[in-house]
Design a protein around this motif. Structure first.
Motif, PDB file in Angstrom:
ATOM      1  N   ASN A 145       0.822  -1.215   0.000  1.00  0.00           N
ATOM      2  CA  ASN A 145       0.000   0.000   0.000  1.00  0.00           C
ATOM      3  C   ASN A 145       0.857   1.267   0.000  1.00  0.00           C
ATOM      4  O   ASN A 145       0.580   2.215   0.724  1.00  0.00           O
ATOM      5  CB  ASN A 145      -0.949   0.031   1.203  1.00  0.00           C
ATOM      6  CG  ASN A 145      -1.877  -1.147   1.264  1.00  0.00           C
ATOM      7  OD1 ASN A 145      -1.637  -2.181   0.642  1.00  0.00           O
ATOM      8  ND2 ASN A 145      -2.950  -1.029   2.005  1.00  0.00           N
ATOM      9  N   SER A 170       3.560   3.717   3.833  1.00  0.00           N
ATOM     10  CA  SER A 170       3.440   2.325   3.396  1.00  0.00           C
ATOM     11  C   SER A 170       3.035   1.470   4.583  1.00  0.00           C
ATOM     12  O   SER A 170       3.400   1.765   5.722  1.00  0.00           O
ATOM     13  CB  SER A 170       4.749   1.819   2.777  1.00  0.00           C
ATOM     14  OG  SER A 170       5.825   1.961   3.677  1.00  0.00           O
ATOM     15  N   TYR A 171       2.254   0.458   4.299  1.00  0.00           N
ATOM     16  CA  TYR A 171       1.814  -0.461   5.345  1.00  0.00           C
ATOM     17  C   TYR A 171       2.922  -1.475   5.599  1.00  0.00           C
ATOM     18  O   TYR A 171       3.671  -1.838   4.692  1.00  0.00           O
ATOM     19  CB  TYR A 171       0.534  -1.173   4.932  1.00  0.00           C
ATOM     20  CG  TYR A 171      -0.693  -0.314   5.086  1.00  0.00           C
ATOM     21  CD1 TYR A 171      -0.750   0.968   4.569  1.00  0.00           C
ATOM     22  CD2 TYR A 171      -1.805  -0.792   5.756  1.00  0.00           C
ATOM     23  CE1 TYR A 171      -1.881   1.751   4.711  1.00  0.00           C
ATOM     24  CE2 TYR A 171      -2.942  -0.019   5.898  1.00  0.00           C
ATOM     25  CZ  TYR A 171      -2.973   1.257   5.381  1.00  0.00           C
ATOM     26  OH  TYR A 171      -4.087   2.022   5.533  1.00  0.00           O
ATOM     27  N   TYR A 224       4.074  -5.149   7.779  1.00  0.00           N
ATOM     28  CA  TYR A 224       3.988  -6.298   8.678  1.00  0.00           C
ATOM     29  C   TYR A 224       5.432  -6.727   8.909  1.00  0.00           C
ATOM     30  O   TYR A 224       6.199  -6.901   7.946  1.00  0.00           O
ATOM     31  CB  TYR A 224       3.200  -7.472   8.079  1.00  0.00           C
ATOM     32  CG  TYR A 224       3.384  -8.720   8.911  1.00  0.00           C
ATOM     33  CD1 TYR A 224       2.741  -8.850  10.139  1.00  0.00           C
ATOM     34  CD2 TYR A 224       4.235  -9.731   8.504  1.00  0.00           C
ATOM     35  CE1 TYR A 224       2.950  -9.971  10.925  1.00  0.00           C
ATOM     36  CE2 TYR A 224       4.443 -10.847   9.286  1.00  0.00           C
ATOM     37  CZ  TYR A 224       3.796 -10.957  10.501  1.00  0.00           C
ATOM     38  OH  TYR A 224       4.015 -12.064  11.293  1.00  0.00           O
ATOM     39  N   TRP A 264       2.195  -4.832  13.181  1.00  0.00           N
ATOM     40  CA  TRP A 264       1.432  -4.332  12.050  1.00  0.00           C
ATOM     41  C   TRP A 264       1.452  -2.826  12.183  1.00  0.00           C
ATOM     42  O   TRP A 264       1.159  -2.281  13.248  1.00  0.00           O
ATOM     43  CB  TRP A 264      -0.011  -4.827  12.089  1.00  0.00           C
ATOM     44  CG  TRP A 264      -0.149  -6.291  11.893  1.00  0.00           C
ATOM     45  CD1 TRP A 264      -0.407  -6.946  10.722  1.00  0.00           C
ATOM     46  CD2 TRP A 264      -0.039  -7.315  12.890  1.00  0.00           C
ATOM     47  NE1 TRP A 264      -0.464  -8.300  10.931  1.00  0.00           N
ATOM     48  CE2 TRP A 264      -0.238  -8.556  12.256  1.00  0.00           C
ATOM     49  CE3 TRP A 264       0.222  -7.314  14.272  1.00  0.00           C
ATOM     50  CZ2 TRP A 264      -0.195  -9.768  12.933  1.00  0.00           C
ATOM     51  CZ3 TRP A 264       0.270  -8.520  14.950  1.00  0.00           C
ATOM     52  CH2 TRP A 264       0.059  -9.727  14.286  1.00  0.00           C
ATOM     53  N   ARG A 300       2.792   1.147  10.008  1.00  0.00           N
ATOM     54  CA  ARG A 300       3.070   1.963   8.831  1.00  0.00           C
ATOM     55  C   ARG A 300       4.457   2.573   8.944  1.00  0.00           C
ATOM     56  O   ARG A 300       4.910   2.908  10.035  1.00  0.00           O
ATOM     57  CB  ARG A 300       2.060   3.101   8.710  1.00  0.00           C
ATOM     58  CG  ARG A 300       0.653   2.632   8.473  1.00  0.00           C
ATOM     59  CD  ARG A 300      -0.288   3.812   8.351  1.00  0.00           C
ATOM     60  NE  ARG A 300      -1.659   3.326   8.320  1.00  0.00           N
ATOM     61  CZ  ARG A 300      -2.702   4.077   8.570  1.00  0.00           C
ATOM     62  NH1 ARG A 300      -2.561   5.357   8.875  1.00  0.00           N
ATOM     63  NH2 ARG A 300      -3.918   3.568   8.517  1.00  0.00           N
ATOM     64  N   ALA A 302      -0.044  -0.139  14.424  1.00  0.00           N
ATOM     65  CA  ALA A 302      -1.485  -0.353  14.556  1.00  0.00           C
ATOM     66  C   ALA A 302      -1.748  -1.431  15.600  1.00  0.00           C
ATOM     67  O   ALA A 302      -2.751  -1.424  16.286  1.00  0.00           O
ATOM     68  CB  ALA A 302      -2.088  -0.753  13.212  1.00  0.00           C
ATOM     69  N   ILE A 306      -0.813   4.935  14.660  1.00  0.00           N
ATOM     70  CA  ILE A 306      -1.019   5.257  13.249  1.00  0.00           C
ATOM     71  C   ILE A 306      -1.910   6.483  13.051  1.00  0.00           C
ATOM     72  O   ILE A 306      -2.003   7.001  11.964  1.00  0.00           O
ATOM     73  CB  ILE A 306      -1.598   4.069  12.458  1.00  0.00           C
ATOM     74  CG1 ILE A 306      -2.962   3.665  13.000  1.00  0.00           C
ATOM     75  CG2 ILE A 306      -0.617   2.913  12.435  1.00  0.00           C
ATOM     76  CD1 ILE A 306      -3.720   2.686  12.126  1.00  0.00           C
TER      77      ILE A 306
END
Length: 154
Positions: A81, A96-97, A99, A114, A116, A138, A151
């Motif tokens: 993303n 950007s997201y 993990y 999780w 950003r 997050a 976030i």
């Protein structure tokens, strides 16, 4: 926009995305000098309120080297993303997201994050470089930090 401008923007977008991917690759491969080479000499990295803010590519390399040696046995970072916004011809920022999975040297349960990345970038004589990185969370499971930058969910 004329064709030349469109091609330049697409080329810049790919170069910036490639920097984000390279950060993850070199971090996961335990290559702190390669990670630091992606940053400007005066870059600022903020991994959260429990971590010292890192300033400068040299400090980034040494700080990451210590973490990779003393904290992390293995890591795996995944980004998606990616949204890039240009602030003129030679500056940009992105969200950007993320993990990220972490295996710890001390045998603690594997940690998950999780969140950003918020990056800033500048065009240099050597191409695009990261001038700033802010990590936001997050959620986490068994992560090595209890407090993170949120976030900003409303």
């Amino acid at each position: 926009m004329e064709t030349t401008s469109i091609v330049q923007e697409l080329t810049d977008r790919q170069a910036i995305a490639d920097l984000i991917y390279a950060y993850c690759l070199h971090f996961d491969n335990n290559e702190p000098k390669a990670v630091a080479a992606l940053f400007t000499g005066d870059a600022v990295v903020d991994y959260g309120p429990e971590a010292t803010t890192i300033v400068g590519a040299d400090a980034i390399a040494t700080t990451i080297a210590v973490g990779l040696e003393q904290t992390f046995l293995a890591t795996s970072h995944h980004v998606s993303n990616i949204q890039i916004t240009f602030d003129g011809a030679d500056a940009a920022r992105s969200v950007s997201y993320l993990y990220a999975w972490h295996r710890y040297v001390d045998g603690s349960p594997d940690g998950e994050l999780w969140g950003r990345y918020r990056h800033s970038f500048v065009r240099t004589g050597g191409g695009w470089r990261i001038s700033g990185l802010l990590l936001e969370a997050a959620g986490t499971v068994d992560f090595h930090r209890s407090r993170m930058h949120p976030i900003g969910r409303r």
